[in-house]
Design an enzyme around this catalytic site. Structure first.
Site, PDB file in Angstrom:
ATOM      1  N   ASP A 192      -7.071   0.593 -25.444  1.00 49.71           N
ATOM      2  CA  ASP A 192      -7.648   0.737 -24.124  1.00 49.71           C
ATOM      3  C   ASP A 192      -7.775   2.040 -23.486  1.00 49.71           C
ATOM      4  O   ASP A 192      -7.495   3.147 -23.935  1.00 49.71           O
ATOM      5  CB  ASP A 192      -6.198   0.130 -23.374  1.00 49.71           C
ATOM      6  CG  ASP A 192      -6.285  -1.214 -23.247  1.00 49.71           C
ATOM      7  OD1 ASP A 192      -7.308  -2.154 -23.765  1.00 49.71           O
ATOM      8  OD2 ASP A 192      -5.334  -2.024 -23.056  1.00 49.71           O
TER       9      ASP A 192
ATOM     10  N   PRO B 284       0.825  -1.200   0.000  1.00 52.83           N
ATOM     11  CA  PRO B 284       0.100   0.011   0.014  1.00 52.83           C
ATOM     12  C   PRO B 284       0.940   1.285   0.012  1.00 52.83           C
ATOM     13  O   PRO B 284       0.360   2.348  -0.337  1.00 52.83           O
ATOM     14  CB  PRO B 284      -0.682  -0.097   1.220  1.00 52.83           C
ATOM     15  CG  PRO B 284      -0.568  -1.589   1.748  1.00 52.83           C
ATOM     16  CD  PRO B 284       0.688  -1.979   1.161  1.00 52.83           C
TER      17      PRO B 284
ATOM     18  N   GLU C 254       2.508  -7.119   8.266  1.00 54.73           N
ATOM     19  CA  GLU C 254       2.912  -5.740   8.168  1.00 54.73           C
ATOM     20  C   GLU C 254       3.814  -5.611   7.142  1.00 54.73           C
ATOM     21  O   GLU C 254       4.303  -4.417   7.117  1.00 54.73           O
ATOM     22  CB  GLU C 254       3.460  -5.282   9.747  1.00 54.73           C
ATOM     23  CG  GLU C 254       2.388  -5.233  10.666  1.00 54.73           C
ATOM     24  CD  GLU C 254       0.989  -4.670  10.443  1.00 54.73           C
ATOM     25  OE1 GLU C 254      -0.193  -5.148  10.490  1.00 54.73           O
ATOM     26  OE2 GLU C 254       1.251  -3.338   9.939  1.00 54.73           O
TER      27      GLU C 254
ATOM     28  N   ARG D 202      -1.489  -9.299 -20.957  1.00 56.28           N
ATOM     29  CA  ARG D 202      -2.388  -8.732 -21.947  1.00 56.28           C
ATOM     30  C   ARG D 202      -1.669  -7.766 -23.096  1.00 56.28           C
ATOM     31  O   ARG D 202      -1.937  -7.681 -24.236  1.00 56.28           O
ATOM     32  CB  ARG D 202      -3.596  -8.249 -21.740  1.00 56.28           C
ATOM     33  CG  ARG D 202      -3.402  -6.754 -20.907  1.00 56.28           C
ATOM     34  CD  ARG D 202      -4.693  -6.434 -20.293  1.00 56.28           C
ATOM     35  NE  ARG D 202      -5.863  -6.391 -21.301  1.00 56.28           N
ATOM     36  CZ  ARG D 202      -6.065  -4.921 -21.917  1.00 56.28           C
ATOM     37  NH1 ARG D 202      -5.017  -4.075 -21.853  1.00 56.28           N
ATOM     38  NH2 ARG D 202      -6.526  -4.797 -22.978  1.00 56.28           N
TER      39      ARG D 202
END
Ligand SMILES: NC(=S)c1ccno1
Length: 242
Positions: free
Chosen positions: A172, A88, A115, A157
């Site tokens: 895209d 994160p 963590e 992809r």
């Protein structure tokens, strides 16, 4: 491209063998190896974590286990590798990053849990190879495995031969800095909702203009930050007239 994933939950990566990714592996476009971090533990409990220095909640993944695992995984293939650690606290993973990763010969993913991984692991390998701490979004998962699935799919992809129609990737969302506009298929009318007439007109110029306008509108409404980030020459006179 070779992809290695080191994790304490190898089963989480099973989707990498399915559908589009599974076909890419089957045709040799992608070589994926998943490794169980616990294979590099030496104690009866196969411990991979310990309490954090300085106190605080949760546990931190131990550096020596990761070091032994990554040394072996990296040594298993001579191709230059980029180590990718989903967290994160990482830099945002974007479509541009997906294109950059698609040009790599090898990606090695380290999946943190608890963590996270002792910071010295990233610091150690960053001295001798490219290391990215990346985030797929501003939210916290239980571990890095789901993020790896997202990143690998976004990257795979883009590899030549993986998508049936290479134009799909070229058109895209984000390929021109904008979100894709709405898409429609048959029937012409569904529950009283008709397909926009211009899309059935056969007028390719008008269709292209309509699609561009809808992409600009959607992007301005949902992601004004992308509009602000466009290069000065990205919008033509017709765009600005919208
Ligand atoms: N947002 C990301 S990438 C993450 C990894 C682990 N938890 O959240």
């Amino acid at each position: 491209m070779r992809i290695d994933v080191v994790t304490i939950f190898p089963g989480y990566l099973a989707p990498l063998r399915e559908a589009l990714l599974g076909r890419a592996v089957g045709t040799g476009l992608l070589d994926i190896a998943v490794h169980d971090l616990r294979d590099w533990t030496h104690d009866v409990h196969q411990a991979v974590d310990d309490a954090p220095y300085g106190g605080g909640p949760g546990m931190v993944m131990r550096p020596h286990v990761w070091g032994e695992a990554l040394d072996d995984v990296l040594a298993a293939d001579p191709r230059p590798a980029r180590l990718v650690v989903p967290t994160p606290a990482g830099r945002p993973f974007t479509q541009a990053a997906a294109h950059a990763y698609a040009a790599q010969e090898r990606l090695v993913f380290a999946c943190g849990r608890y963590e996270g991984i002792d910071q010295r692991v990233v610091d150690h390998y960053a001295a001798s190879m490219p290391v990215d701490e990346i985030s797929i979004g501003d939210y916290v998962l239980v571990g890095g495995e789901v993020a790896v699935l997202v990143v690998v799919e976004a990257v795979a992809r883009l590899l030549p031969g993986v998508l049936g129609n290479p134009r799909s990737a070229a058109e895209d969302s984000f390929s021109d800095g904008l979100l894709e506009g709405p898409a429609y298929t048959r029937p012409e009318v569904w529950r009283g909702h008709a397909v926009p007439e211009v899309l059935r007109s056969g007028n390719h110029g008008a269709i292209a203009r309509w699609r561009r306008d809808r992409a600009l509108e959607r992007t301005a409404e949902r992601r004004p930050d992308l509009i602000a980030a466009l290069p000065p020459d990205a919008l033509d006179e017709a765009d600005r007239a919208l």
